[in-house]
Design an enzyme around this catalytic site. Structure first.
Site, PDB file in Angstrom:
ATOM      1  N   ARG A   1      -2.996   6.624  12.097  1.00 42.43           N
ATOM      2  CA  ARG A   1      -1.878   6.492  11.166  1.00 42.43           C
ATOM      3  C   ARG A   1      -0.556   7.121  11.647  1.00 42.43           C
ATOM      4  NH1 ARG A   1      -1.296   7.610   6.515  1.00 42.43           N
ATOM      5  NH2 ARG A   1      -0.604   5.577   5.836  1.00 42.43           N
TER       6      ARG A   1
ATOM      7  N   CYS B   1      -3.342   9.358  26.694  1.00 41.72           N
ATOM      8  CA  CYS B   1      -2.186   9.159  27.551  1.00 41.72           C
ATOM      9  C   CYS B   1      -1.163   8.248  26.879  1.00 41.72           C
ATOM     10  CB  CYS B   1      -2.638   8.604  28.893  1.00 41.72           C
ATOM     11  SG  CYS B   1      -3.794   9.740  29.670  1.00 41.72           S
ATOM     12  N   GLU B   2      -0.605   8.706  25.790  1.00 42.81           N
ATOM     13  CA  GLU B   2       0.406   7.987  25.018  1.00 42.81           C
ATOM     14  C   GLU B   2       1.304   9.028  24.366  1.00 42.81           C
ATOM     15  OE1 GLU B   2       0.769   4.626  24.237  1.00 42.81           O
ATOM     16  OE2 GLU B   2      -1.062   3.893  25.232  1.00 42.81           O
TER      17      GLU B   2
ATOM     18  N   GLY C   1      -3.028  -0.319  -3.918  1.00 43.13           N
ATOM     19  CA  GLY C   1      -1.675   0.100  -3.591  1.00 43.13           C
ATOM     20  C   GLY C   1      -1.210   1.450  -4.079  1.00 43.13           C
TER      21      GLY C   1
ATOM     22  N   TYR D   1      -8.347   4.734   5.892  1.00 43.87           N
ATOM     23  CA  TYR D   1      -7.695   4.219   7.095  1.00 43.87           C
ATOM     24  C   TYR D   1      -7.729   5.238   8.241  1.00 43.87           C
ATOM     25  CZ  TYR D   1      -6.248   1.070   3.416  1.00 43.87           C
ATOM     26  OH  TYR D   1      -6.263   0.212   2.343  1.00 43.87           O
TER      27      TYR D   1
ATOM     28  N   PRO E   1      -8.357  -0.623  -5.486  1.00 46.27           N
ATOM     29  CA  PRO E   1      -7.843   0.557  -4.793  1.00 46.27           C
ATOM     30  C   PRO E   1      -8.684   0.914  -3.576  1.00 46.27           C
ATOM     31  CG  PRO E   1      -8.993   1.223  -6.793  1.00 46.27           C
ATOM     32  CD  PRO E   1      -9.035  -0.277  -6.756  1.00 46.27           C
ATOM     33  N   GLY E   2      -8.031   1.309  -2.535  1.00 48.03           N
ATOM     34  CA  GLY E   2      -8.735   1.806  -1.346  1.00 48.03           C
ATOM     35  C   GLY E   2      -8.333   3.258  -1.153  1.00 48.03           C
ATOM     36  N   ARG E   3      -7.094   3.422  -0.730  1.00 47.12           N
ATOM     37  CA  ARG E   3      -6.567   4.747  -0.394  1.00 47.12           C
ATOM     38  C   ARG E   3      -6.759   5.765  -1.520  1.00 47.12           C
ATOM     39  NH1 ARG E   3      -2.310   5.117   3.301  1.00 47.12           N
ATOM     40  NH2 ARG E   3      -1.807   2.965   2.756  1.00 47.12           N
TER      41      ARG E   3
ATOM     42  N   SER F   1       0.835  -1.194   0.000  1.00 44.60           N
ATOM     43  CA  SER F   1       0.000   0.000   0.000  1.00 44.60           C
ATOM     44  C   SER F   1       0.876   1.253   0.000  1.00 44.60           C
ATOM     45  CB  SER F   1      -0.866  -0.050   1.256  1.00 44.60           C
ATOM     46  OG  SER F   1      -2.005   0.738   1.123  1.00 44.60           O
TER      47      SER F   1
HETATM   48  N1  LLP Z   1      -6.285  -5.312  -1.773  1.00 43.89           N
HETATM   49  C1  LLP Z   1      -5.718  -5.978  -0.759  1.00 43.89           C
HETATM   50  C2  LLP Z   1      -5.654  -7.440  -0.815  1.00 43.89           C
HETATM   51  C3  LLP Z   1      -5.220  -5.287   0.347  1.00 43.89           C
HETATM   52  O1  LLP Z   1      -4.652  -5.955   1.340  1.00 43.89           O
HETATM   53  C4  LLP Z   1      -5.309  -3.866   0.392  1.00 43.89           C
HETATM   54  C5  LLP Z   1      -4.813  -3.115   1.532  1.00 43.89           C
HETATM   55  C6  LLP Z   1      -5.925  -3.208  -0.688  1.00 43.89           C
HETATM   56  C7  LLP Z   1      -6.393  -3.962  -1.757  1.00 43.89           C
HETATM   57  C8  LLP Z   1      -6.089  -1.719  -0.730  1.00 43.89           C
HETATM   58  O2  LLP Z   1      -4.873  -1.084  -0.781  1.00 43.89           O
HETATM   59  P1  LLP Z   1      -4.767   0.499  -1.006  1.00 43.89           P
HETATM   60  O3  LLP Z   1      -5.227   0.814  -2.419  1.00 43.89           O
HETATM   61  O4  LLP Z   1      -5.601   1.158  -0.007  1.00 43.89           O
HETATM   62  O5  LLP Z   1      -3.319   0.787  -0.823  1.00 43.89           O
HETATM   63  N2  LLP Z   1      -3.772   0.712   7.325  1.00 43.89           N
HETATM   64  C9  LLP Z   1      -2.711   0.998   6.381  1.00 43.89           C
HETATM   65  C10 LLP Z   1      -2.980   0.413   5.024  1.00 43.89           C
HETATM   66  C11 LLP Z   1      -3.196  -1.085   5.050  1.00 43.89           C
HETATM   67  C12 LLP Z   1      -3.512  -1.633   3.703  1.00 43.89           C
HETATM   68  C13 LLP Z   1      -3.907  -3.071   3.800  1.00 43.89           C
HETATM   69  N3  LLP Z   1      -4.292  -3.658   2.559  1.00 43.89           N
HETATM   70  C14 LLP Z   1      -2.487   2.496   6.317  1.00 43.89           C
HETATM   71  O6  LLP Z   1      -3.158   3.240   7.025  1.00 43.89           O
HETATM   72  O7  LLP Z   1      -1.606   2.950   5.591  1.00 43.89           O
END
Ligand code: LLP
Length: 438
Positions: free
Chosen positions: A333, A362-363, A254, A391, A295-297, A217
């Site tokens: 994050r 408290c951290e 990613g 996230y 895609p997520g982010r 990611s």
């Molecule tokens: N597909 C799979 C199988 C994944 O494990 C992930 C993210 C995605 C897609 C989506 O990835 P993205 O497009 O969002 O990069 N909590 C962390 C990010 C963890 C990502 C886990 N897997 C952060 O805040 O940076």
């Protein structure tokens, strides 16, 4: 003066104040209270359309389907998932909970893929009953369970195989997934991935549909995606040589976003050009597959802002601390990955100063930004923490018995509350005191 921020197309500084989708951030904060997540509907649409536009060429040149399966883990708020579903976006889910939300959001079953390295039988039943496009299988043990479960249900389950390509994504170690040492996927080099697929072909209740891969990611360099695509397509060629044809290639998520506002990073277009050009190099060797991305982010991060109010200011011999009402429980994050998030004072001042912005938990790691140059901060000011749409709320928790914050959606139709703040009663709602302690 119109100040622009990299990646944040729907924000502007106007008349000395910050506006999101045309709404005054300070007014939103006053109306809905702080800490407050603000999500820009317009920005999500822009981000989604960038994928669709950039990958249109794949559909034209390969003659196959391109699907965006939004990674729900980034932000599974129902308003956000519904918005994306209405735009035509699919879903990448990693739990029964996310599958439940995807179905509720109206995502068609052929656009749902199920990831994760430890799917339970209960989740597999849900996926089979929902007739999802594919389970991205992470182990032979899981494959066996899917086959057995499908048999019990009298159904056939679609399976794709998550391969581990051993590619270095050059990102933060905690969010790297495609290296040999990571827990994810079936190793290609040792023959494990091929073995699993051959096993599946012998099974009666699974239907082999694809190959899946996700290397990490927040990638800010395109070359690992090219390497990943090559490894996946070489594996697809290998399968063809073995007489195995697959329909879907899923290259995971990613793509990074510009957290640092002074550093451009690759766009959806750059990603599309790299992936499509690499895929098409294999046109003579294999039939082109449908292409899925998760895609997520890059769909939602730049749409989100955390508005937080300054309650106290303290000067130590080395630091001027600005204490705000958001904390690491609301947005983990920085504490978890030492992630950088841009911060501004929503009100422009004549004077600037260097401060560190801390939450109230408290951290010692509960710090949103160290030594940042901000417009002079006073008690009562509203600060905006940028790029928290992914996230952010999805990783929020109740540490220090703090209710998770409210969330609003800014859109052309107005500003809408899309998640209510948790109350004190919510905090203890699941706790049970046994009779002898009453
Ligand atoms: N597909 C799979 C199988 C994944 O494990 C992930 C993210 C995605 C897609 C989506 O990835 P993205 O497009 O969002 O990069 N909590 C962390 C990010 C963890 C990502 C886990 N897997 C952060 O805040 O940076």
């Amino acid at each position: 003066v119109k100040e622009m921020f990299l990646g944040n197309d729907t924000v502007e500084i106007k008349d000395g104040r910050m506006f999101i989708d045309g709404y005054d951030a300070i007014e939103i904060a006053e109306k809905f209270g702080t800490p407050l997540y603000v999500m820009s509907e317009e920005q999500i649409k822009i981000n989604y359309n960038r994928y669709v536009e950039a990958f249109k060429r794949y559909e034209e040149e390969a003659g196959k389907e391109f699907i965006v399966a939004y990674a729900y883990k980034a932000n599974a708020n129902l308003a956000i998932t519904r918005l994306l579903a209405k735009l035509g976006c699919g879903a990448d889910v990693v739990s029964g909970g996310e599958l439940y939300i995807a179905k509720l959001s109206g995502v068609p079953s052929e656009k749902i893929v199920f990831n994760g390295n430890c799917k339970t039988k209960e989740e597999i039943i849900m996926g089979i009953e929902a007739k999802i496009r594919a389970f991205n299988v992470d182990s032979i043990s899981e494959l066996i369970l899917i086959n057995e479960t499908a048999k019990e249900l009298g159904e056939t389950a679609n399976v794709a195989f998550r391969i581990n390509p051993n590619v270095d994504p050059k990102t933060h170690p905690k969010i790297s997934t495609g290296l040999k040492k990571n827990k994810f996927g079936l190793d290609v080099e040792s023959g494990l991935a091929l073995k699993a697929i051959k096993m599946a072909l012998e099974m009666e209740y699974v239907n082999v549909v694809g190959v899946h891969c996700h290397i990490g990611s927040q990638l800010t360099d395109i070359s690992p995606f090219v390497e990943e695509t090559k490894k996946v397509m070489e594996f697809v060629v290998k399968l063809k040589e073995e007489g195995i044809e697959i329909e879907d290639v899923n290259l995971g998520g990613g793509l990074g976003i510009p957290y640092y506002k002074d550093k451009e990073i690759p766009t959806q277009k750059d990603l599309a050009d790299a992936i499509i050009n690499t895929m098409l190099q294999y046109q003579d060797k294999v039939e082109m597959p449908n292409l899925i991305l998760e895609p997520g982010r890059s769909l939602v991060a730049t749409a989100g802002y955390l508005l937080t109010k300054v309650h106290h200011i303290k000067e130590t011999p080395v630091t001027k601390w600005v204490m705000v009402d958001a904390g690491m429980n609301d947005m983990m994050r920085p504490a978890m990955y030492e992630a950088y998030h841009h911060i501004i004072n929503c009100k422009v001042k004549d004077e600037k100063e260097v401060v560190s912005v801390a939450g109230g938990l408290c951290e010692s790691s509960d710090v949103f930004g160290r030594d940042r140059e901000l417009d002079k901060v006073e008690v009562g000011d509203i600060l905006a923490i940028f790029d928290v749409g992914a996230y952010g709320i999805s990783m929020a928790n109740n540490y220090n018995a703090r209710g998770r914050p409210r969330m609003v959606l800014t859109s052309k139709k107005g500003v809408f509350l899309i998640r209510e703040r948790e109350t004190y009663a919510d905090l203890i709602a699941k706790d049970i005191v046994p009779p002898h302690l009453l």
